[in-house]
Design a protein around this motif. Sequence first.
Motif, PDB file in Angstrom:
ATOM      1  N   ALA A 161       2.524   4.322  -1.776  1.00 62.40           N
ATOM      2  CA  ALA A 161       1.735   4.553  -2.987  1.00 62.40           C
ATOM      3  C   ALA A 161       0.349   3.941  -2.862  1.00 62.40           C
ATOM      4  CB  ALA A 161       2.461   3.967  -4.199  1.00 62.40           C
ATOM      5  N   LEU A 162       0.286   2.759  -2.273  1.00 61.42           N
ATOM      6  CA  LEU A 162      -1.011   2.110  -2.076  1.00 61.42           C
ATOM      7  C   LEU A 162      -1.874   2.904  -1.097  1.00 61.42           C
ATOM      8  CD1 LEU A 162       0.244  -1.591  -1.864  1.00 61.42           C
ATOM      9  CD2 LEU A 162      -1.126  -0.610  -3.713  1.00 61.42           C
ATOM     10  N   ARG A 163      -1.247   3.403  -0.034  1.00 57.99           N
ATOM     11  CA  ARG A 163      -1.989   4.207   0.940  1.00 57.99           C
ATOM     12  C   ARG A 163      -2.455   5.519   0.318  1.00 57.99           C
ATOM     13  NH1 ARG A 163      -1.141   3.545   6.284  1.00 57.99           N
ATOM     14  NH2 ARG A 163      -2.969   4.897   6.419  1.00 57.99           N
ATOM     15  N   ALA A 164      -1.620   6.116  -0.512  1.00 59.27           N
ATOM     16  CA  ALA A 164      -1.979   7.389  -1.146  1.00 59.27           C
ATOM     17  C   ALA A 164      -3.163   7.223  -2.084  1.00 59.27           C
ATOM     18  CB  ALA A 164      -0.777   7.944  -1.907  1.00 59.27           C
ATOM     19  N   ALA A 165      -3.369   6.000  -2.578  1.00 57.00           N
ATOM     20  CA  ALA A 165      -4.501   5.739  -3.477  1.00 57.00           C
ATOM     21  C   ALA A 165      -5.808   5.555  -2.704  1.00 57.00           C
ATOM     22  CB  ALA A 165      -4.219   4.503  -4.325  1.00 57.00           C
ATOM     23  N   GLY A 166      -5.733   5.571  -1.379  1.00 60.10           N
ATOM     24  CA  GLY A 166      -6.953   5.497  -0.586  1.00 60.10           C
ATOM     25  C   GLY A 166      -7.138   4.224   0.206  1.00 60.10           C
ATOM     26  N   LEU A 167      -6.149   3.326   0.174  1.00 65.49           N
ATOM     27  CA  LEU A 167      -6.263   2.069   0.899  1.00 65.49           C
ATOM     28  C   LEU A 167      -5.779   2.225   2.338  1.00 65.49           C
ATOM     29  CD1 LEU A 167      -4.863  -0.405  -1.790  1.00 65.49           C
ATOM     30  CD2 LEU A 167      -7.267  -0.059  -1.174  1.00 65.49           C
ATOM     31  N   SER A 168      -6.447   1.540   3.252  1.00 65.51           N
ATOM     32  CA  SER A 168      -5.956   1.475   4.618  1.00 65.51           C
ATOM     33  C   SER A 168      -4.675   0.633   4.640  1.00 65.51           C
ATOM     34  CB  SER A 168      -7.004   0.838   5.530  1.00 65.51           C
ATOM     35  OG  SER A 168      -7.190  -0.525   5.172  1.00 65.51           O
ATOM     36  N   ARG A 169      -3.956   0.667   5.746  1.00 63.46           N
ATOM     37  CA  ARG A 169      -2.737  -0.137   5.847  1.00 63.46           C
ATOM     38  C   ARG A 169      -3.053  -1.619   5.674  1.00 63.46           C
ATOM     39  NH1 ARG A 169      -0.808   2.211   9.674  1.00 63.46           N
ATOM     40  NH2 ARG A 169       0.972   3.228   8.729  1.00 63.46           N
ATOM     41  N   GLN A 170      -4.152  -2.062   6.279  1.00 64.38           N
ATOM     42  CA  GLN A 170      -4.518  -3.476   6.181  1.00 64.38           C
ATOM     43  C   GLN A 170      -4.890  -3.853   4.750  1.00 64.38           C
ATOM     44  OE1 GLN A 170      -7.598  -4.675   8.903  1.00 64.38           O
ATOM     45  NE2 GLN A 170      -7.795  -6.720   8.029  1.00 64.38           N
ATOM     46  N   LYS A 171      -5.658  -3.009   4.073  1.00 64.50           N
ATOM     47  CA  LYS A 171      -6.052  -3.323   2.697  1.00 64.50           C
ATOM     48  C   LYS A 171      -4.866  -3.251   1.740  1.00 64.50           C
ATOM     49  CE  LYS A 171     -10.913  -2.162   3.224  1.00 64.50           C
ATOM     50  NZ  LYS A 171     -12.034  -1.274   2.851  1.00 64.50           N
ATOM     51  N   ALA A 172      -3.944  -2.336   1.996  1.00 65.39           N
ATOM     52  CA  ALA A 172      -2.738  -2.277   1.180  1.00 65.39           C
ATOM     53  C   ALA A 172      -1.958  -3.585   1.313  1.00 65.39           C
ATOM     54  CB  ALA A 172      -1.873  -1.096   1.591  1.00 65.39           C
ATOM     55  N   ALA A 173      -1.885  -4.106   2.534  1.00 64.58           N
ATOM     56  CA  ALA A 173      -1.184  -5.368   2.759  1.00 64.58           C
ATOM     57  C   ALA A 173      -1.909  -6.522   2.064  1.00 64.58           C
ATOM     58  CB  ALA A 173      -1.069  -5.638   4.256  1.00 64.58           C
ATOM     59  N   THR A 174      -3.245  -6.470   2.061  1.00 69.14           N
ATOM     60  CA  THR A 174      -4.006  -7.526   1.397  1.00 69.14           C
ATOM     61  C   THR A 174      -3.834  -7.466  -0.113  1.00 69.14           C
ATOM     62  OG1 THR A 174      -5.643  -7.540   3.189  1.00 69.14           O
ATOM     63  CG2 THR A 174      -6.297  -8.547   1.107  1.00 69.14           C
ATOM     64  N   PHE A 175      -3.845  -6.260  -0.679  1.00 69.44           N
ATOM     65  CA  PHE A 175      -3.587  -6.110  -2.117  1.00 69.44           C
ATOM     66  C   PHE A 175      -2.247  -6.763  -2.475  1.00 69.44           C
ATOM     67  CE2 PHE A 175      -6.111  -2.838  -4.639  1.00 69.44           C
ATOM     68  CZ  PHE A 175      -7.267  -3.019  -3.899  1.00 69.44           C
ATOM     69  N   ARG A 176      -1.228  -6.488  -1.677  1.00 68.45           N
ATOM     70  CA  ARG A 176       0.087  -7.050  -1.958  1.00 68.45           C
ATOM     71  C   ARG A 176       0.071  -8.563  -1.788  1.00 68.45           C
ATOM     72  NH1 ARG A 176       5.002  -5.293  -2.834  1.00 68.45           N
ATOM     73  NH2 ARG A 176       4.348  -3.134  -2.573  1.00 68.45           N
TER      74      ARG A 176
END
Length: 220
Positions: A86-101
Amino acid sequence: MEPIRNERDVEAALRRLAARDPRLAAAWATVDHVPLRLLPGDFAGLCRIVAGQQLSTQSAAAVYARVAATFHPLSAATVLAADEAALRAAGLSRQKAATFRAVAEAVAAGLDLDTLAERSAEEARTALESIRGIGRWSADLYLMFCAGHPDIFPVGDLAVRRAAAHVLGLPAEPAPAALDAMALIWSPDRSVAARLMWAFYRTLRPVAQGPTTVPEGAPL
């Protein structure tokens, strides 16, 4: 320390800096305005900084807008409830999705983003850099433009270093560690000294300017 909250705070700090350092007084005289540019100091604000990592201002704004529209309200709870897809589908890279979490986990564990401006620059920066994916640049930008911390100098920013070379009369752009040491004389008003550097950078000829990556809401 009192956080920076309005244009009056910026003006007062500029007057202190100009009285303390003639080089900053001269730089201030060349700019039209040193803007406040303050964003909300909350979870969404830090996510906005993370979204801007390694992106142009326009691209960062587009990514953040998509994320904020997908996860509304954008909070630690909504991010923790989402999976990586879901985070990736919103436009985040894998690294940024991990940072958001990682940011969401830190907030859920008790990190109070609202009070970071009340801590020393070193303590506040360390608290943020302990989060996976948050480095010096991201920590400094959040502390300055979201938390309103009065004593942050983002030496990792290219525009700040280039402006400092001109303002301080240096023969070349200073290394980050060297500029960190030079900026100590502007404490406890380093955040406004940095705002002045950005404002001064805009007065330089286009040939003197190069690409720099800043989040939406930063001074460039």
